[in-house]
Write a protein that holds these residues in place. Sequence first.
Motif, PDB file in Angstrom:
ATOM      1  N   PRO A  54      34.689   3.635  16.495  1.00  0.00           N
ATOM      2  CA  PRO A  54      36.113   3.496  16.147  1.00  0.00           C
ATOM      3  C   PRO A  54      36.942   2.760  17.187  1.00  0.00           C
ATOM      4  CG  PRO A  54      35.689   5.700  16.978  1.00  0.00           C
ATOM      5  CD  PRO A  54      34.348   5.011  16.896  1.00  0.00           C
ATOM      6  N   GLY A  55      36.335   2.306  18.257  1.00  0.00           N
ATOM      7  CA  GLY A  55      37.063   1.599  19.306  1.00  0.00           C
ATOM      8  C   GLY A  55      36.255   1.583  20.578  1.00  0.00           C
ATOM      9  N   LEU A  56      36.891   1.211  21.674  1.00  0.00           N
ATOM     10  CA  LEU A  56      36.233   1.131  22.975  1.00  0.00           C
ATOM     11  C   LEU A  56      37.218   1.608  24.035  1.00  0.00           C
ATOM     12  CD1 LEU A  56      34.795  -2.497  22.603  1.00  0.00           C
ATOM     13  CD2 LEU A  56      33.470  -0.380  22.358  1.00  0.00           C
ATOM     14  N   HIS A  57      36.740   2.448  24.949  1.00  0.00           N
ATOM     15  CA  HIS A  57      37.564   2.944  26.050  1.00  0.00           C
ATOM     16  C   HIS A  57      36.957   2.432  27.355  1.00  0.00           C
ATOM     17  CE1 HIS A  57      40.326   5.683  28.112  1.00  0.00           C
ATOM     18  NE2 HIS A  57      39.326   6.021  28.904  1.00  0.00           N
ATOM     19  N   PHE A  58      37.695   1.587  28.072  1.00  0.00           N
ATOM     20  CA  PHE A  58      37.153   0.928  29.256  1.00  0.00           C
ATOM     21  C   PHE A  58      37.523   1.681  30.536  1.00  0.00           C
ATOM     22  CE2 PHE A  58      37.079  -2.445  26.141  1.00  0.00           C
ATOM     23  CZ  PHE A  58      35.935  -3.154  26.454  1.00  0.00           C
ATOM     24  N   TYR A  59      36.495   1.976  31.331  1.00  0.00           N
ATOM     25  CA  TYR A  59      36.696   2.526  32.669  1.00  0.00           C
ATOM     26  C   TYR A  59      36.928   1.342  33.610  1.00  0.00           C
ATOM     27  CZ  TYR A  59      34.903   6.730  30.488  1.00  0.00           C
ATOM     28  OH  TYR A  59      34.742   7.810  29.649  1.00  0.00           O
ATOM     29  N   THR A  60      38.179   1.011  33.846  1.00  0.00           N
ATOM     30  CA  THR A  60      38.517  -0.257  34.492  1.00  0.00           C
ATOM     31  C   THR A  60      38.322  -0.262  35.999  1.00  0.00           C
ATOM     32  OG1 THR A  60      40.846   0.271  34.945  1.00  0.00           O
ATOM     33  CG2 THR A  60      40.290  -0.580  32.732  1.00  0.00           C
ATOM     34  N   LEU A  61      38.301   0.932  36.619  1.00  0.00           N
ATOM     35  CA  LEU A  61      38.290   1.015  38.086  1.00  0.00           C
ATOM     36  C   LEU A  61      39.456   0.213  38.676  1.00  0.00           C
ATOM     37  CD1 LEU A  61      34.453   0.775  38.841  1.00  0.00           C
ATOM     38  CD2 LEU A  61      35.868   2.805  38.408  1.00  0.00           C
ATOM     39  N   ASN A  62      40.559   0.217  37.955  1.00  0.00           N
ATOM     40  CA  ASN A  62      41.804  -0.449  38.377  1.00  0.00           C
ATOM     41  C   ASN A  62      41.638  -1.955  38.575  1.00  0.00           C
ATOM     42  OD1 ASN A  62      42.670   2.185  38.327  1.00  0.00           O
ATOM     43  ND2 ASN A  62      43.636   2.147  40.344  1.00  0.00           N
ATOM     44  N   GLN A  63      40.754  -2.542  37.770  1.00  0.00           N
ATOM     45  CA  GLN A  63      40.586  -3.985  37.754  1.00  0.00           C
ATOM     46  C   GLN A  63      40.781  -4.480  36.323  1.00  0.00           C
ATOM     47  OE1 GLN A  63      37.133  -5.588  40.052  1.00  0.00           O
ATOM     48  NE2 GLN A  63      36.573  -3.433  40.230  1.00  0.00           N
ATOM     49  N   ALA A  64      41.367  -5.668  36.179  1.00  0.00           N
ATOM     50  CA  ALA A  64      41.595  -6.226  34.846  1.00  0.00           C
ATOM     51  C   ALA A  64      40.525  -7.227  34.440  1.00  0.00           C
ATOM     52  CB  ALA A  64      42.973  -6.882  34.778  1.00  0.00           C
ATOM     53  N   ALA A  65      40.118  -8.108  35.358  1.00  0.00           N
ATOM     54  CA  ALA A  65      39.296  -9.266  34.987  1.00  0.00           C
ATOM     55  C   ALA A  65      37.986  -8.907  34.287  1.00  0.00           C
ATOM     56  CB  ALA A  65      39.023 -10.132  36.216  1.00  0.00           C
ATOM     57  N   PRO A  66      37.184  -7.945  34.788  1.00  0.00           N
ATOM     58  CA  PRO A  66      35.908  -7.660  34.112  1.00  0.00           C
ATOM     59  C   PRO A  66      36.099  -7.210  32.664  1.00  0.00           C
ATOM     60  CG  PRO A  66      35.914  -6.734  36.330  1.00  0.00           C
ATOM     61  CD  PRO A  66      37.309  -7.161  36.047  1.00  0.00           C
ATOM     62  N   THR A  67      37.079  -6.342  32.429  1.00  0.00           N
ATOM     63  CA  THR A  67      37.335  -5.869  31.072  1.00  0.00           C
ATOM     64  C   THR A  67      37.841  -6.997  30.182  1.00  0.00           C
ATOM     65  OG1 THR A  67      37.754  -3.589  31.764  1.00  0.00           O
ATOM     66  CG2 THR A  67      38.739  -4.290  29.687  1.00  0.00           C
ATOM     67  N   LEU A  68      38.709  -7.831  30.718  1.00  0.00           N
ATOM     68  CA  LEU A  68      39.246  -8.937  29.924  1.00  0.00           C
ATOM     69  C   LEU A  68      38.157  -9.930  29.526  1.00  0.00           C
ATOM     70  CD1 LEU A  68      42.597  -9.607  31.818  1.00  0.00           C
ATOM     71  CD2 LEU A  68      42.301  -8.531  29.570  1.00  0.00           C
ATOM     72  N   ARG A  69      37.209 -10.171  30.422  1.00  0.00           N
ATOM     73  CA  ARG A  69      36.110 -11.082  30.071  1.00  0.00           C
ATOM     74  C   ARG A  69      35.291 -10.529  28.916  1.00  0.00           C
ATOM     75  NH1 ARG A  69      35.485 -11.433  35.844  1.00  0.00           N
ATOM     76  NH2 ARG A  69      33.622 -10.106  35.716  1.00  0.00           N
ATOM     77  N   ILE A  70      35.038  -9.237  28.929  1.00  0.00           N
ATOM     78  CA  ILE A  70      34.271  -8.611  27.861  1.00  0.00           C
ATOM     79  C   ILE A  70      35.047  -8.685  26.546  1.00  0.00           C
ATOM     80  CG2 ILE A  70      33.337  -6.404  27.031  1.00  0.00           C
ATOM     81  CD1 ILE A  70      32.841  -5.770  30.071  1.00  0.00           C
ATOM     82  N   LEU A  71      36.321  -8.378  26.599  1.00  0.00           N
ATOM     83  CA  LEU A  71      37.135  -8.451  25.378  1.00  0.00           C
ATOM     84  C   LEU A  71      37.185  -9.853  24.815  1.00  0.00           C
ATOM     85  CD1 LEU A  71      40.095  -6.063  26.316  1.00  0.00           C
ATOM     86  CD2 LEU A  71      38.317  -5.666  24.600  1.00  0.00           C
ATOM     87  N   ASP A  72      37.268 -10.847  25.695  1.00  0.00           N
ATOM     88  CA  ASP A  72      37.254 -12.225  25.225  1.00  0.00           C
ATOM     89  C   ASP A  72      35.928 -12.552  24.518  1.00  0.00           C
ATOM     90  OD1 ASP A  72      39.785 -12.738  26.135  1.00  0.00           O
ATOM     91  OD2 ASP A  72      39.130 -13.674  28.019  1.00  0.00           O
ATOM     92  N   ASN A  73      34.839 -12.011  25.053  1.00  0.00           N
ATOM     93  CA  ASN A  73      33.525 -12.274  24.453  1.00  0.00           C
ATOM     94  C   ASN A  73      33.403 -11.681  23.051  1.00  0.00           C
ATOM     95  OD1 ASN A  73      32.589 -13.680  26.667  1.00  0.00           O
ATOM     96  ND2 ASN A  73      31.518 -11.921  27.571  1.00  0.00           N
ATOM     97  N   ILE A  74      33.988 -10.506  22.842  1.00  0.00           N
ATOM     98  CA  ILE A  74      33.774  -9.828  21.567  1.00  0.00           C
ATOM     99  C   ILE A  74      34.885 -10.100  20.558  1.00  0.00           C
ATOM    100  CG2 ILE A  74      32.370  -8.023  22.604  1.00  0.00           C
ATOM    101  CD1 ILE A  74      34.748  -6.154  22.486  1.00  0.00           C
ATOM    102  N   THR A  75      35.985 -10.715  21.012  1.00  0.00           N
ATOM    103  CA  THR A  75      37.062 -11.018  20.077  1.00  0.00           C
ATOM    104  C   THR A  75      37.244 -12.514  19.884  1.00  0.00           C
ATOM    105  OG1 THR A  75      38.742 -10.975  21.837  1.00  0.00           O
ATOM    106  CG2 THR A  75      38.326  -8.914  20.649  1.00  0.00           C
ATOM    107  N   GLY A  76      36.545 -13.313  20.726  1.00  0.00           N
ATOM    108  CA  GLY A  76      36.721 -14.765  20.643  1.00  0.00           C
ATOM    109  C   GLY A  76      35.977 -15.351  19.479  1.00  0.00           C
TER     110      GLY A  76
END
Length: 280
Positions: free
Chosen positions: A258-280
């Motif tokens: 039903p969704g994805l919950h990201f453990y960001t470790l207070n970083q944006a770039a790694p999560t954003l790259r993954i989101l770009d891969n799966i939504t691009g």
Amino acid sequence: MSTQQHPLGISFEFFPPNTDVGRDKLVGVRDALAEREPRFFSVTYGAGGSTQDRTLNTVRQVRESGFTTAPHLSCIGSEKGQLRELLARYRGEGIESLVALRGDLPSGMGGIGELRYANELVEFIREETGDHFEIAVAAYPESHPQAPNLDKDVENFARKMQAGANIAITQYFFTADAYFNFVDKARALGVEQPIIPGIMPITNYAKLARFSDACGAEIPRWIRKQLEAYGDDSESIAAFGDEVISRLCQRLLDGGAPGLHFYTLNQAAPTLRILDNITG
């Protein structure tokens, strides 16, 4: 947990920074991730409530994004009176979502507290506040490290959901079948609420191995071997990690997560790259 819904139902977890530099950095991370319109942010809570004030201050900071922000709340080491005061404080702040956890007893603390398990905490929150809070709880697709076996762990999980939880967020994992098997077992016990997979981007092998050993998350041997082969080559580790986690996320979504919950470790770039891969 919010009326602002991303098509993927994504959400992000932060921990409370303990320095001014960390707090300033988190503002930029928050803003970058807020552009993806998350369902909610969550903010962790130290063992025995050791970061209680920092948790609330971080929640205030993150809520400035305009999105629902849920503080973690653990019961181990806390008395009912303390929890009652904290719930009243959160209500007074206008907080409407919580992540309710058992928590771990930190070294040096004398007692477990009046509530021993997360299902008891969920029941307590419902008794004290009715339906004011939307409550998320934890799930362990590969079994909680202290559970005797997976079936017992799923039974314990079902008790948390039956106590009044609205959603569940899983520990991170790297094998999609573990998640699907856990969901099937939970559904067989009557759990109908959403079970959201927790996702950990791979950026640093040493830290990942340490986290995983501590929480019982299994790193498949082939992933360990590849990460070990890269040594200190951080760019190769990040590229490999992005590919592995992006494929995992896509399989989970294709399989009905039903969704994805990201453990960001207070970083944006790694999560954003993954989101770009799966939504691009």
